[in-house]
Design a protein around this motif. Structure first.
Motif, PDB file in Angstrom:
ATOM      1  N   GLY A 355       0.768  -1.237   0.000  1.00 20.23           N
ATOM      2  CA  GLY A 355       0.000   0.000   0.000  1.00 20.23           C
ATOM      3  C   GLY A 355       0.796   1.281   0.000  1.00 20.23           C
ATOM      4  N   ALA A 356       2.115   1.219   0.056  1.00 22.66           N
ATOM      5  CA  ALA A 356       2.913   2.445   0.099  1.00 22.66           C
ATOM      6  C   ALA A 356       2.876   3.165  -1.252  1.00 22.66           C
ATOM      7  CB  ALA A 356       4.356   2.121   0.480  1.00 22.66           C
ATOM      8  N   ARG A 357       2.860   4.490  -1.196  1.00 25.20           N
ATOM      9  CA  ARG A 357       2.999   5.293  -2.405  1.00 25.20           C
ATOM     10  C   ARG A 357       4.474   5.598  -2.596  1.00 25.20           C
ATOM     11  NH1 ARG A 357       0.829  11.429  -3.584  1.00 25.20           N
ATOM     12  NH2 ARG A 357       1.096  11.382  -5.862  1.00 25.20           N
ATOM     13  N   ILE A 358       5.010   5.326  -3.792  1.00 18.36           N
ATOM     14  CA  ILE A 358       6.462   5.326  -3.986  1.00 18.36           C
ATOM     15  C   ILE A 358       6.892   6.469  -4.900  1.00 18.36           C
ATOM     16  CG2 ILE A 358       8.417   4.013  -4.905  1.00 18.36           C
ATOM     17  CD1 ILE A 358       6.879   1.466  -4.109  1.00 18.36           C
ATOM     18  N   PHE A 359       7.937   7.184  -4.481  1.00 12.60           N
ATOM     19  CA  PHE A 359       8.604   8.202  -5.302  1.00 12.60           C
ATOM     20  C   PHE A 359      10.063   7.791  -5.464  1.00 12.60           C
ATOM     21  CE2 PHE A 359       5.091  10.401  -3.302  1.00 12.60           C
ATOM     22  CZ  PHE A 359       4.586  11.214  -4.302  1.00 12.60           C
ATOM     23  N   HIS A 360      10.595   7.952  -6.682  1.00 14.94           N
ATOM     24  CA  HIS A 360      12.009   7.661  -6.914  1.00 14.94           C
ATOM     25  C   HIS A 360      12.547   8.597  -7.980  1.00 14.94           C
ATOM     26  CE1 HIS A 360      10.863   5.390 -10.575  1.00 14.94           C
ATOM     27  NE2 HIS A 360       9.878   4.910  -9.826  1.00 14.94           N
ATOM     28  N   TYR A 361      13.843   8.483  -8.244  1.00 14.99           N
ATOM     29  CA  TYR A 361      14.526   9.489  -9.072  1.00 14.99           C
ATOM     30  C   TYR A 361      14.068   9.487 -10.519  1.00 14.99           C
ATOM     31  CZ  TYR A 361      17.619   6.010 -11.281  1.00 14.99           C
ATOM     32  OH  TYR A 361      18.121   4.959 -12.003  1.00 14.99           O
ATOM     33  N   LYS A 362      13.406   8.418 -10.976  1.00 17.30           N
ATOM     34  CA  LYS A 362      12.921   8.388 -12.352  1.00 17.30           C
ATOM     35  C   LYS A 362      11.571   9.096 -12.495  1.00 17.30           C
ATOM     36  CE  LYS A 362      15.344   4.288 -14.035  1.00 17.30           C
ATOM     37  NZ  LYS A 362      15.214   2.934 -14.635  1.00 17.30           N
ATOM     38  N   THR A 363      10.858   9.273 -11.397  1.00 16.89           N
ATOM     39  CA  THR A 363       9.570   9.956 -11.451  1.00 16.89           C
ATOM     40  C   THR A 363       9.683  11.431 -11.104  1.00 16.89           C
ATOM     41  OG1 THR A 363       9.100   9.342  -9.143  1.00 16.89           O
ATOM     42  CG2 THR A 363       8.335   7.840 -10.857  1.00 16.89           C
ATOM     43  N   LEU A 364      10.746  11.805 -10.399  1.00 18.18           N
ATOM     44  CA  LEU A 364      10.907  13.170  -9.915  1.00 18.18           C
ATOM     45  C   LEU A 364      12.381  13.388  -9.576  1.00 18.18           C
ATOM     46  CD1 LEU A 364       8.828  15.479  -9.296  1.00 18.18           C
ATOM     47  CD2 LEU A 364       8.866  14.717  -6.915  1.00 18.18           C
ATOM     48  N   ASP A 365      12.862  14.614  -9.702  1.00 21.21           N
ATOM     49  CA  ASP A 365      14.258  14.917  -9.347  1.00 21.21           C
ATOM     50  C   ASP A 365      14.390  14.960  -7.825  1.00 21.21           C
ATOM     51  OD1 ASP A 365      15.331  15.017 -11.884  1.00 21.21           O
ATOM     52  OD2 ASP A 365      14.930  17.156 -12.138  1.00 21.21           O
ATOM     53  N   ILE A 366      14.507  13.778  -7.217  1.00 23.64           N
ATOM     54  CA  ILE A 366      14.686  13.710  -5.759  1.00 23.64           C
ATOM     55  C   ILE A 366      16.028  13.052  -5.416  1.00 23.64           C
ATOM     56  CG2 ILE A 366      12.250  13.805  -5.120  1.00 23.64           C
ATOM     57  CD1 ILE A 366      12.233  10.765  -5.014  1.00 23.64           C
ATOM     58  N   HIS A 367      16.892  12.959  -6.421  1.00 24.72           N
ATOM     59  CA  HIS A 367      18.276  12.548  -6.176  1.00 24.72           C
ATOM     60  C   HIS A 367      19.164  13.262  -7.174  1.00 24.72           C
ATOM     61  CE1 HIS A 367      21.817  10.289  -5.110  1.00 24.72           C
ATOM     62  NE2 HIS A 367      21.983   9.975  -6.385  1.00 24.72           N
ATOM     63  N   ALA A 368      20.281  13.746  -6.710  1.00 21.75           N
ATOM     64  CA  ALA A 368      21.250  14.403  -7.584  1.00 21.75           C
ATOM     65  C   ALA A 368      22.579  13.676  -7.483  1.00 21.75           C
ATOM     66  CB  ALA A 368      21.428  15.865  -7.184  1.00 21.75           C
TER      67      ALA A 368
END
Length: 559
Positions: A355-368
């Motif tokens: 059930g977790a909603r997942i964010f990662h670097y391919k969906t949003l710039d949250i890693h540089a």
């Protein structure tokens, strides 16, 4: 004459270690500086291995010529091999900035039987050079994805050699100061003989993303999260952890840490002032299951899908406290290290099913990335203005691309040198070359308490067993008659399921009895030959029947 001898970090990402040598005119013996002493983590083709470290056998017998070891920052791929290599090299003095020094000493606590390190603290604000034999070393501040990273300007009798470290230019970093471009330009104005520059990001166009952009993209995720925020990143990504604390404070959340290495690094960084954590914000992991989800952040390790890391235990419902809930927001604030794609995908799937909603670097710039992109590398070249360019840190194609980038900036092709692990890159004021001869630089594997005792043949055996399994056949042989007593026993692991492979096993037993009895007629019997013959015969037979090549281990017991 000057020489750069890479023991690791060329043709790969990680395991960084190189030697800078100065050979005075008319002499054979060199003075040496070591830059970094890192490890590499195992991949799928190195089963059972804990770490891979540089091969330092080239330095055997040359220990007294090592003037010092400079550690450019606190990542394991630059300092993780110190417990294994510093002692055998007779403990040369180590120089590191405060954060890297703290991490080195913390890691050393896991190796109580190693000699005490002689480690000196570098104050990068102090412009006085560190003098070691013919070398004078001046550190300068650069950005990376860990604070306290430094490049090195190394003065030698032939000229100055600049080592960039892993670097990027970030004009709005979080938890760090911008790179000292004025200082780098001032060093470049003196005339630089050679630049050794990070190549890991050369294949990316433009400039690397600033940490301030990551902060702006993480902000709405924290703001809109309906329940807990679980953020996983590298344990050494201190700047990213600072962003999590800042956002937690902004939205009235408390933070629980999970993961031994992350807890240790946060403790060190906070103690040295590199992490600013408001009083009362930290809480034990047990509270993260009890507290109001809208007031909770869990910061943990395991974004690479490591089997024993905190996040994998949470995903597998094996964590002693934390269970995933339907309103959890999961942030993977890291890129995927090549080779970890499958395990990271399994991790994301397991979390999504719960059930977790997942964010990662391919969906949003949250890693540089912590590495300079093409335009950053051009800026470094413009500031330093070197005569020679030696690309470092990266796969061979990256080193080659960096050399071509330097040529596009006006450096003649003959003034660039693309090396490899074990190469000897030799230069003076007039020319540079990669010599034809090379030194030993193959992998050294750390497996448990063993260092270097796992050779390629052992690794091949492990790979074979992992791919096609193992087949053991035990035959009891009457020494006088040369015949097999009864039926040979069979043990199969990872090859075939015994209960469903009756005809195959019956034929295997028949072939073994035939081979033993044929050889038993000859006196004396060479049982080593018989075992080899059985191994070869069964190997061909199994491949013919199954298209698999298990490791065949014949055991003959004479009675």
């Amino acid at each position: 004459m000057l020489r750069v001898v890479p023991l690791g970090g060329f043709e790969e990402v990680g395991r960084n270690m190189m030697i800078l040598e100065y050979v005075p005119p008319g002499k054979q013996e060199a003075d040496r500086l070591i830059i970094d002493m890192g490890l590499r983590f195992p991949e799928e083709d190195t089963p059972g291995i804990d770490f891979i470290i540089p091969n330092a056998s080239y330095l055997k017998g040359k220990e007294r010529t090592i003037r010092g070891i400079f550690i450019t920052h606190g990542h394991y791929d630059h300092m993780g091999a110190i417990p294994y290599l510093a002692g055998p090299l007779r403990n040369p003095p180590i120089f590191a900035t405060p954060l890297a020094r703290g991490m080195i000493l913390k890691r050393q606590e896991d190796f109580p039987h190693t000699p005490k390190l002689e480690i000196h603290t570098i104050d990068k604000r102090d412009r006085r050079p560190i003098r070691l034999g013919p070398f004078s070393v001046e550190p300068f501040h650069v950005n990376h994805n860990i604070p306290d990273s430094i490049g090195l300007a190394i003065g030698t009798p032939l000229g100055t050699v600049v080592h960039s470290c892993d670097f990027k230019f970030d004009f709005k970093p979080i938890g760090d100061e911008p790179a000292d471009l004025q200082r780098i330009a001032e060093i470049g104005s003196r005339g630089i003989l050679a630049l050794l520059s990070d190549s890991t990001g050369v294949e990316h166009a433009g400039h690397s993303i600033s940490e301030s952009v990551i902060f702006e993209n993480l902000d709405p995720i924290f703001r809109e999260a309906p329940g807990r925020v679980i953020m996983s990143t590298f344990a050494s990504l201190i700047g990213r952890q600072q962003q999590a604390f800042l956002l937690a404070e902004k939205y009235g959340r408390k933070v629980a840490l999970e993961g031994y290495s992350m807890k240790a690094n946060v403790e060190i960084a906070q103690g040295l002032g590199y992490l600013k954590i408001p009083k009362g914000m930290m809480m034990p992991i047990e509270d993260a299951e009890r507290l109001d989800p809208k007031r909770t952040v869990i910061l943990c390790t395991g974004a690479q899908g490591e089997s024993n890391a905190a996040l994998m235990r949470i995903a597998n419902r094996e964590h002693r406290v934390i269970r995933i809930r339907e309103d959890d927001t999961m942030i993977f604030s890291s890129s995927i290290v090549p080779g970890n794609e499958r395990s990271v995908q399994y991790l994301k799937d397991a979390l999504a099913r719960q059930g977790a909603r997942i964010f990662h670097y391919k969906t949003l710039d949250i890693h540089a990335s912590g590495h300079a992109y093409a335009e950053d590398l051009k800026l470094m070249l413009s500031l330093v203005k070197p005569k020679f360019l030696i690309p470092i840190h990266g796969q061979y194609s990256m080193l080659k691309a960096h050399a071509e980038l330097g040529q596009s900036m006006g450096i003649p092709r003959e003034y660039t040198a693309v090396g490899y692990n074990g190469a000897i890159i030799e230069f003076n004021r007039e020319r540079i070359q990669v010599r034809d001869e090379q030194i030993q630089a193959q992998y050294v594997f750390v497996d448990g308490l063993g260092v270097g005792d796992v050779r390629e043949v052992v690794l091949r055996d492990r790979q074979m067993m992992a791919q096609d399994g193992m087949f053991v056949i035990v035959a009891i042989v009457d020494r006088r008659e040369g015949r097999v007593r009864g039926e040979p026993d069979v043990i199969s692991r990872g090859f075939v399921y015994l209960r469903e492979s009756g005809p195959l096993l019956a034929e295997a037993r028949k072939r073994v009895k035939m081979l033993v009895e044929q050889s038993g007629k000859m006196k004396p019997v060479n049982w080593t030959y018989v075992r080899d013959n059985i191994r070869e015969d069964l190997g061909k037979f199994f491949f013919q029947k199954t298209q698999r090549r298990p490791m065949v281990l014949p055991v003959i017991i004479e009675v």
